[in-house]
Design a protein around this motif. Structure first.
Motif, mmCIF file in Angstrom:
data_model
loop_
_atom_site.group_PDB
_atom_site.id
_atom_site.type_symbol
_atom_site.label_atom_id
_atom_site.label_comp_id
_atom_site.label_asym_id
_atom_site.label_seq_id
_atom_site.Cartn_x
_atom_site.Cartn_y
_atom_site.Cartn_z
ATOM 1 N N ILE A 143 0.844 -1.201 0.000
ATOM 2 C CA ILE A 143 0.000 0.000 0.000
ATOM 3 C C ILE A 143 0.880 1.251 0.000
ATOM 4 N N ALA A 144 1.964 1.207 0.781
ATOM 5 C CA ALA A 144 2.880 2.357 0.823
ATOM 6 C C ALA A 144 3.404 2.659 -0.588
ATOM 7 N N GLY A 145 3.664 1.608 -1.353
ATOM 8 C CA GLY A 145 4.134 1.803 -2.732
ATOM 9 C C GLY A 145 3.123 2.552 -3.579
ATOM 10 N N SER A 146 1.851 2.234 -3.385
ATOM 11 C CA SER A 146 0.806 2.866 -4.205
ATOM 12 C C SER A 146 0.675 4.357 -3.898
ATOM 13 N N LEU A 147 1.134 4.773 -2.712
ATOM 14 C CA LEU A 147 1.008 6.190 -2.331
ATOM 15 C C LEU A 147 1.883 7.091 -3.204
ATOM 16 N N GLY A 148 2.882 6.486 -3.864
ATOM 17 C CA GLY A 148 3.733 7.272 -4.759
ATOM 18 C C GLY A 148 2.968 7.857 -5.938
ATOM 19 N N ASN A 149 1.832 7.266 -6.246
ATOM 20 C CA ASN A 149 1.053 7.698 -7.405
ATOM 21 C C ASN A 149 -0.353 8.117 -6.975
ATOM 22 N N PRO A 150 -0.557 9.413 -6.728
ATOM 23 C CA PRO A 150 -1.841 9.879 -6.197
ATOM 24 C C PRO A 150 -3.002 9.742 -7.188
ATOM 25 N N SER A 151 -2.704 9.423 -8.445
ATOM 26 C CA SER A 151 -3.814 9.323 -9.397
ATOM 27 C C SER A 151 -4.480 7.944 -9.375
ATOM 28 N N LEU A 152 -3.963 7.027 -8.568
ATOM 29 C CA LEU A 152 -4.556 5.681 -8.528
ATOM 30 C C LEU A 152 -5.885 5.697 -7.768
ATOM 31 N N THR A 153 -6.898 5.071 -8.355
ATOM 32 C CA THR A 153 -8.175 4.954 -7.656
ATOM 33 C C THR A 153 -8.122 3.715 -6.759
ATOM 34 N N LYS A 154 -9.106 3.628 -5.852
ATOM 35 C CA LYS A 154 -9.187 2.467 -4.955
ATOM 36 C C LYS A 154 -9.258 1.160 -5.751
ATOM 37 N N ASN A 155 -10.078 1.192 -6.824
ATOM 38 C CA ASN A 155 -10.223 -0.006 -7.651
ATOM 39 C C ASN A 155 -8.915 -0.405 -8.309
ATOM 40 N N ARG A 156 -8.210 0.602 -8.813
ATOM 41 C CA ARG A 156 -6.936 0.339 -9.484
ATOM 42 C C ARG A 156 -5.919 -0.239 -8.479
ATOM 43 N N ILE A 157 -5.936 0.299 -7.243
ATOM 44 C CA ILE A 157 -5.015 -0.217 -6.216
ATOM 45 C C ILE A 157 -5.324 -1.692 -5.938
ATOM 46 N N GLN A 158 -6.629 -2.011 -5.867
ATOM 47 C CA GLN A 158 -7.021 -3.396 -5.651
ATOM 48 C C GLN A 158 -6.535 -4.283 -6.800
ATOM 49 N N GLU A 159 -6.691 -3.791 -8.029
ATOM 50 C CA GLU A 159 -6.209 -4.555 -9.200
ATOM 51 C C GLU A 159 -4.701 -4.770 -9.123
ATOM 52 N N LEU A 160 -4.001 -3.723 -8.714
ATOM 53 C CA LEU A 160 -2.540 -3.827 -8.622
ATOM 54 C C LEU A 160 -2.125 -4.841 -7.556
ATOM 55 N N ILE A 161 -2.862 -4.850 -6.436
ATOM 56 C CA ILE A 161 -2.582 -5.849 -5.387
ATOM 57 C C ILE A 161 -2.760 -7.263 -5.957
ATOM 58 N N GLU A 162 -3.870 -7.462 -6.681
ATOM 59 C CA GLU A 162 -4.119 -8.789 -7.282
ATOM 60 C C GLU A 162 -2.994 -9.165 -8.238
ATOM 61 N N GLU A 163 -2.515 -8.170 -8.990
ATOM 62 C CA GLU A 163 -1.422 -8.386 -9.929
ATOM 63 C C GLU A 163 -0.159 -8.843 -9.178
ATOM 64 N N GLN A 164 0.098 -8.225 -8.032
ATOM 65 C CA GLN A 164 1.274 -8.598 -7.227
ATOM 66 C C GLN A 164 1.133 -10.035 -6.719
ATOM 67 N N TYR A 165 -0.091 -10.404 -6.332
ATOM 68 C CA TYR A 165 -0.322 -11.766 -5.848
ATOM 69 C C TYR A 165 -0.022 -12.784 -6.952
#
Ligand SMILES: Nc1ncnc2c1ncn2[C@@H]1O[C@H](COP(=O)(O)OP(=O)(O)OP(=O)(O)O)[C@@H](O)[C@H]1O
Ligand SMILES: [Mg+2]
Length: 242
Positions: free
Chosen positions: A104-126
């Motif tokens: 989550i801390a990594g996602s904070l680097g990009n303020p344009s990410l929406t909640k949904n996009r962050i969730q997608e990115l987490i799934e991608e990492q998994y």
């Protein structure tokens, strides 16, 4: 070439630390979708190159272009927001935070990410890092060296960058884990990212790279296709132990 565009361009870059000259007029470029490697021995200036590209080390001379914009004097946090990810040497993850919190801390680097996009990115990492998924609640500092390196890369990917710059991701890892890391780098490229890889492990780095640059004492002394450099007698003698 008309069908390729340059993501990162470094022109005549010099960096000094006081009286010490660490980089003396290096130039390089990284095109969309390429894996480019910069190899060189201890003290050659590899880390300094990445630090100055991402705005963390002062430039004495030269210009850095990212996605067509001159970022030479831009602050590091703005460069990050433009889509540049720098995974530093020595896996600087947050040891007291859990794997999930590090992501989550990594996602904070990009303020344009929406909640949904962050969730997608987490799934991608998994998907990319199943070992991290299994350890999602564990403190970052309690992971093995290889797992921490994976977390450092994964945390960087959480900002959904265009370019991923990796500073010696294989350092200090067992050969089998090193292979995993290099396979991952190929997967990350296949996801559409552009990669600048700094390595002392020249044989692995050159074998996955499209092109490479050889850095010696702050200067680029050779450049070429990964395969060509691998076969070059001078590179073999100096960097491949042949
Ligand atoms: N903060 C600093 N102050 C003074 N000199 C520095 C500083 N950081 C790096 N240097 C010097 O600049 C040169 C290049 O260092 P750099 O860390 O870029 O090398 P490197 O290629 O990444 O080496 P390594 O493979 O050991 O990580 C070295 O001679 C180093 O001692
Ligand atoms: Mg270094």
């Amino acid at each position: 070439m008309a069908d390729k565009h340059t993501v990162l361009k470094v022109e005549n870059l010099s960096v000094n630390y006081g009286y010490i000259s660490a980089l003396e007029g290096i130039s390089l470029h990284v095109d969309q979708g390429e894996i480019i490697t910069l190899i060189g021995s201890n003290g050659a200036g590899k880390t300094t190159t990445l630090m100055s590209i991402s705005g963390l080390a002062a430039k004495a001379e030269g210009t850095v272009w990212f996605k067509g914009e001159n970022i030479t004097k831009m602050a590091p946090d703005r460069i990050v927001k433009m889509g540049m990810c720098h995974v530093p040497e020595g896996r600087k993850i947050f040891p007291a935070l859990s794997v999930y919190e590090n992501l989550i801390a990594g996602s904070l680097g990009n303020p344009s990410l929406t909640k949904n996009r962050i969730q997608e990115l987490i799934e991608e990492q998994y998907r990319l890092f199943p070992r991290l998924k299994e350890r999602i609640g564990q403190a970052g500092g309690s992971l093995s060296g290889g797992e921490q390196q994976m977390l450092a890369i994964s945390r960087g990917l959480m900002m959904d960058p265009d370019i991923v710059m990796l500073d010696e991701p294989s350092l200090g890892l067992a050969p089998i884990i090193v292979e995993d890391i290099f396979e991952l780098i190929l997967k990350i490229r296949d996801m559409g990212k552009t990669i600048l890889l700094i390595e002392q492990n020249a044989s692995m780095a050159l074998s996955i790279a499209d092109r490479g640059y050889v850095l010696e004492n702050g200067r680029i002394i050779m450049e070429g296709k990964g395969r060509e450099l691998l076969a070059d007698p001078k590179v073999k003698a100096a960097y491949l132990g042949a």
